[in-house]
Design a protein around this motif. Structure first.
Motif, mmCIF file in Angstrom:
data_model
loop_
_atom_site.group_PDB
_atom_site.id
_atom_site.type_symbol
_atom_site.label_atom_id
_atom_site.label_comp_id
_atom_site.label_asym_id
_atom_site.label_seq_id
_atom_site.Cartn_x
_atom_site.Cartn_y
_atom_site.Cartn_z
ATOM 1 N N GLY A 188 0.938 -0.882 0.081
ATOM 2 C CA GLY A 188 -0.352 -0.104 0.241
ATOM 3 C C GLY A 188 0.898 1.304 -0.189
ATOM 4 N N ALA A 189 1.902 1.457 0.640
ATOM 5 C CA ALA A 189 2.742 2.336 0.771
ATOM 6 C C ALA A 189 3.483 2.700 -0.546
ATOM 7 C CB ALA A 189 3.594 1.892 1.879
ATOM 8 N N ARG A 190 3.718 1.252 -1.096
ATOM 9 C CA ARG A 190 4.338 1.863 -2.939
ATOM 10 C C ARG A 190 3.020 2.350 -3.676
ATOM 11 N NH1 ARG A 190 5.934 -3.630 -1.635
ATOM 12 N NH2 ARG A 190 8.529 -4.443 -0.823
ATOM 13 N N PHE A 191 2.191 1.967 -2.915
ATOM 14 C CA PHE A 191 1.508 2.332 -4.535
ATOM 15 C C PHE A 191 1.364 3.690 -3.964
ATOM 16 C CE2 PHE A 191 -3.590 3.145 -5.685
ATOM 17 C CZ PHE A 191 -3.398 2.765 -7.399
ATOM 18 N N ALA A 252 -4.288 10.410 -11.032
ATOM 19 C CA ALA A 252 -2.843 10.043 -11.093
ATOM 20 C C ALA A 252 -2.291 7.785 -11.460
ATOM 21 C CB ALA A 252 -2.420 9.448 -9.919
ATOM 22 N N VAL A 253 -3.339 7.284 -11.465
ATOM 23 C CA VAL A 253 -3.813 5.968 -11.549
ATOM 24 C C VAL A 253 -3.742 5.749 -12.953
ATOM 25 C CG1 VAL A 253 -4.749 3.984 -11.828
ATOM 26 C CG2 VAL A 253 -4.741 5.264 -9.392
ATOM 27 N N VAL A 254 -3.934 7.007 -13.350
ATOM 28 C CA VAL A 254 -3.835 6.492 -14.990
ATOM 29 C C VAL A 254 -2.768 6.666 -15.697
ATOM 30 C CG1 VAL A 254 -4.974 7.706 -17.341
ATOM 31 C CG2 VAL A 254 -6.712 6.853 -15.293
ATOM 32 N N ALA A 255 -2.467 7.810 -15.223
ATOM 33 C CA ALA A 255 -1.263 8.829 -15.471
ATOM 34 C C ALA A 255 0.399 7.449 -15.402
ATOM 35 C CB ALA A 255 -0.119 10.126 -14.542
ATOM 36 N N MET A 256 0.765 6.877 -14.049
ATOM 37 C CA MET A 256 0.987 5.855 -14.152
ATOM 38 C C MET A 256 1.279 4.498 -15.096
ATOM 39 S SD MET A 256 0.310 5.021 -9.972
ATOM 40 C CE MET A 256 1.354 3.386 -9.896
ATOM 41 N N ALA A 257 -0.185 4.239 -15.539
ATOM 42 C CA ALA A 257 -0.660 3.184 -16.612
ATOM 43 C C ALA A 257 -0.169 3.717 -17.642
ATOM 44 C CB ALA A 257 -2.074 3.101 -16.857
ATOM 45 N N ASP A 258 0.351 5.084 -17.751
ATOM 46 C CA ASP A 258 -0.072 5.332 -19.366
ATOM 47 C C ASP A 258 1.946 5.821 -19.314
ATOM 48 O OD1 ASP A 258 -2.002 6.215 -20.252
ATOM 49 O OD2 ASP A 258 -2.049 8.661 -19.064
ATOM 50 N N ALA A 259 2.023 6.095 -18.053
ATOM 51 C CA ALA A 259 4.177 5.942 -18.298
ATOM 52 C C ALA A 259 4.609 4.432 -18.321
ATOM 53 C CB ALA A 259 4.455 6.181 -16.305
ATOM 54 N N VAL A 260 3.703 3.277 -17.819
ATOM 55 C CA VAL A 260 4.221 1.798 -18.037
ATOM 56 C C VAL A 260 3.990 1.481 -19.504
ATOM 57 C CG1 VAL A 260 3.709 -0.008 -17.156
ATOM 58 C CG2 VAL A 260 3.847 0.922 -15.286
ATOM 59 N N HIS A 261 2.579 2.443 -19.785
ATOM 60 C CA HIS A 261 1.797 2.038 -21.568
ATOM 61 C C HIS A 261 3.719 2.402 -22.574
ATOM 62 C CE1 HIS A 261 -0.160 2.780 -24.875
ATOM 63 N NE2 HIS A 261 -0.485 1.156 -25.277
ATOM 64 N N GLU A 262 3.909 3.669 -21.951
ATOM 65 C CA GLU A 262 5.064 4.495 -23.212
ATOM 66 C C GLU A 262 5.750 4.109 -22.670
ATOM 67 O OE1 GLU A 262 3.929 8.345 -21.952
ATOM 68 O OE2 GLU A 262 2.314 8.347 -23.364
ATOM 69 N N GLY A 263 6.620 3.197 -21.166
ATOM 70 C CA GLY A 263 8.196 3.539 -21.261
ATOM 71 C C GLY A 263 8.320 1.544 -21.420
ATOM 72 N N ILE A 264 7.300 0.614 -21.918
ATOM 73 C CA ILE A 264 7.457 -0.481 -22.036
ATOM 74 C C ILE A 264 6.973 -0.558 -23.271
ATOM 75 C CG2 ILE A 264 7.435 -2.910 -20.429
ATOM 76 C CD1 ILE A 264 8.040 -2.185 -18.009
ATOM 77 N N ALA A 265 8.356 -1.674 -23.633
ATOM 78 C CA ALA A 265 7.471 -2.405 -25.092
ATOM 79 C C ALA A 265 6.929 -3.694 -24.732
ATOM 80 C CB ALA A 265 8.570 -2.243 -26.274
ATOM 81 N N MET A 266 5.738 -3.898 -25.513
ATOM 82 C CA MET A 266 5.318 -5.687 -25.674
ATOM 83 C C MET A 266 5.488 -6.030 -26.774
ATOM 84 S SD MET A 266 4.968 -7.001 -22.118
ATOM 85 C CE MET A 266 3.672 -8.302 -23.023
ATOM 86 N N PRO A 267 6.221 -7.647 -27.112
ATOM 87 C CA PRO A 267 5.995 -8.267 -28.723
ATOM 88 C C PRO A 267 4.315 -8.470 -28.610
ATOM 89 C CG PRO A 267 6.652 -9.599 -26.534
ATOM 90 C CD PRO A 267 6.517 -8.388 -26.340
ATOM 91 N N ASP A 268 4.524 -8.488 -30.237
ATOM 92 C CA ASP A 268 3.086 -9.007 -30.443
ATOM 93 C C ASP A 268 2.579 -10.432 -29.785
ATOM 94 O OD1 ASP A 268 2.122 -6.513 -31.991
ATOM 95 O OD2 ASP A 268 3.614 -7.157 -34.118
ATOM 96 N N LEU A 269 2.957 -11.009 -30.254
ATOM 97 C CA LEU A 269 3.509 -12.790 -29.577
ATOM 98 C C LEU A 269 3.972 -12.929 -29.197
ATOM 99 C CD1 LEU A 269 1.548 -14.894 -29.964
ATOM 100 C CD2 LEU A 269 2.576 -15.561 -31.308
#
Length: 474
Positions: A188-191, A252-269
């Motif tokens: 919880g503290a981390r979150f 803030a949670v949406v901003a966290m999600a955007d940061a992860v989405h933009e910062g980590i590239a996932m392969p198509d498969l």
């Protein structure tokens, strides 16, 4: 007409099928309470049967991962509700007094569900007395207070470890997303720390004038208005003074999600690792590279949607235990990325009736690849790992019906229904032993939570001292 006469009339004709609109206010109220008492008693019997079913484990079958899962599939109960019902049913096995009042219709399921979170055989009498004299809402507050007291310290004086972190989400009817999280203190503290950072970055990029300035030069030096550097960082300009957790953390949670989405590239498969299987000359079992032997069913399971390469070998004459590698076979054909996407869009989850798992799914060839089955959507279906293994062990079978339709069958050939029908039994009759007003609290009134909790814990401490002083009596 007296209240007693009304209740007698209401009970005697409670199930006569009368139109509710034709009933007087008094009779309608009596019948509502009477039905509530009957439902309570039936729920007690239902949970007693559930506990017995859990003990026998006769619910086990293809695609069924737990008793709650079985109840969700067979009885049409929501998974979360089914998990809670199984928990309560198992707890009641050790709580005879609560179970007795439950079966008599005097303690509703809502009250019993709350009691089983804190009840022990020693605590039962006081908890039952409390539950009988207050509403379900008041009892929930009392139980929450007790759990806070109990959670403080264990018998050994050490902090009781909190429950594991968990989170759930669901899409609402209006299209919004609801997320519910229960986090350990450290998680919880981390979150919250993450939300502070995300909110800072979000408002900083929006040009919020209330934010402190951020130093852009070397650590320990700030630029003054005159353009000179100041080696002392002034408190007003220190970035770490901005520590407020926003009361509404959604942005803030949406901003966290955007940061992860933009910062980590996932392969198509993300396919699994290549499996290397050694195939012998007929006298030896197939086996994993530097690993154990595999049965025919396991080899067939490995070929379903996975990348597989066979290593052909034979014994070397005159050298026991030594084998010569003849060559590596071709890779078995796996579904393409586009086919995997189409398969996930079509199936969404494990297709075994009653399963519904959405993680760790396999693309299974209904007609096995080794038997000439084609890698096409008419012959592919999503199965979770557990169901996939059960299928290759012969616990059930799948038949292709064409046009991407499939049927599931038990080992005896009977069809496994996707959604078994539910219906009321025509043999049920109301239990005449259950009073129409059994669920009505005795006394009622405002609950003095502090006083009630203090008295109850004083009684429990006295019981513990008596049990310690006289173990034989306990």
């Amino acid at each position: 007409m007296s209240v007693t006469a009304l209740r007698a009339e209401g009970v005697s004709s409670m199930f006569d099928g009368a139109d509710p609109k034709s009933l007087s206010d008094e009779v309608l109220e009596v019948r509502v309470l009477g039905y509530a008492a009957q439902i309570t008693a039936l729920t007690a019997d239902f949970l007693d049967l559930v506990a017995e079913l859990d003990e026998r484990e006769s619910w086990r079958g293809p695609g069924i991962h737990s008793l709650a899962h079985w109840l969700s599939w067979k009885a049409g109960i929501a998974p979360r509700t089914a998990h809670e019902q199984v928990r309560v049913a198992k707890a009641l096995r050790e709580l005879p007094l609560i179970r007795q009042h439950f079966s008599e219709g005097r303690l509703t399921y809502s009250k019993v569900r709350a009691l089983t979170r804190v009840a022990t055989p020693m605590r039962e009498p006081e908890l039952v007395n409390l539950a009988l004299s207050c509403t379900a809402s008041q009892l929930e507050k009392a139980v929450r207070a007790m759990r806070q007291v109990d959670r403080g310290y264990s018998d050994g004086g050490e902090l009781t470890p909190p429950a594991e972190s968990s989170a759930r989400w669901k899409w609402n009817a209006d299209g919004s997303l609801s997320v519910s999280m229960t986090l350990t203190p450290l998680d919880g503290a981390r979150f919250l720390a993450g939300t502070v950072r995300a909110e800072y970055e979000r408002t900083r990029t929006m040009g919020d004038p209330d934010l402190p300035s951020v130093p852009r030069n070397t650590p320990g030096e700030l630029e003054t208005e005159s353009g000179e550097t100041d080696s002392e960082v002034k408190p007003a300009n220190r970035r770490d003074l901005w520590r407020n957790v926003p009361s509404n953390i959604a942005a803030a949670v949406v901003a966290m999600a955007d940061a992860v989405h933009e910062g980590i590239a996932m392969p198509d498969l993300a396919p699994g690792a290549e499996i290397l299987i050694h195939v012998g000359d007929g006298a030896e079992h197939a086996h994993l590279d530097d690993g154990p032997a595999l049965s025919e069913a396991e080899v067939e399971e490995a070929t379903c949607g996975a990348s597989l390469r066979e290593a052909l070998s034979r014994r070397v004459a005159g050298s026991p235990g030594k084998r010569a590698l003849l060559g590596l076979g071709r890779k078995q054909r796996a579904p393409s990325k586009a086919m995997i996407r189409a398969l996930f869009l079509r199936d969404r989850c494990c297709q075994t009736p009653g399963c519904g798992r959405t993680r760790h799914l396999h693309a299974h060839h209904v007609v096995f690849w080794s038997a000439g089955g084609e890698t096409e959507l008419d012959n592919l279906i999503l199965l979770c790992g557990s169901c996939h293994r059960a299928l290759h062990r012969g616990e059930f079978a799948i038949k292709g019906l064409g046009q991407q339709r499939f049927s599931f069958h038990m080992s005896d050939g009977s069809v496994i229904r996707t959604s078994p029908p539910t219906g009321a039994s025509g043999q049920w009759r109301p239990d005449g032993r259950i009073a129409a007003g059994a669920t009505v609290p005795i006394g009622g009134g405002k609950l003095d939570l502090g006083y009630a909790t203090e008295v109850i814990y004083a009684v429990w401490e006295w019981k513990e001292r008596q049990a310690t002083a006289n173990p034989a009596a306990a």
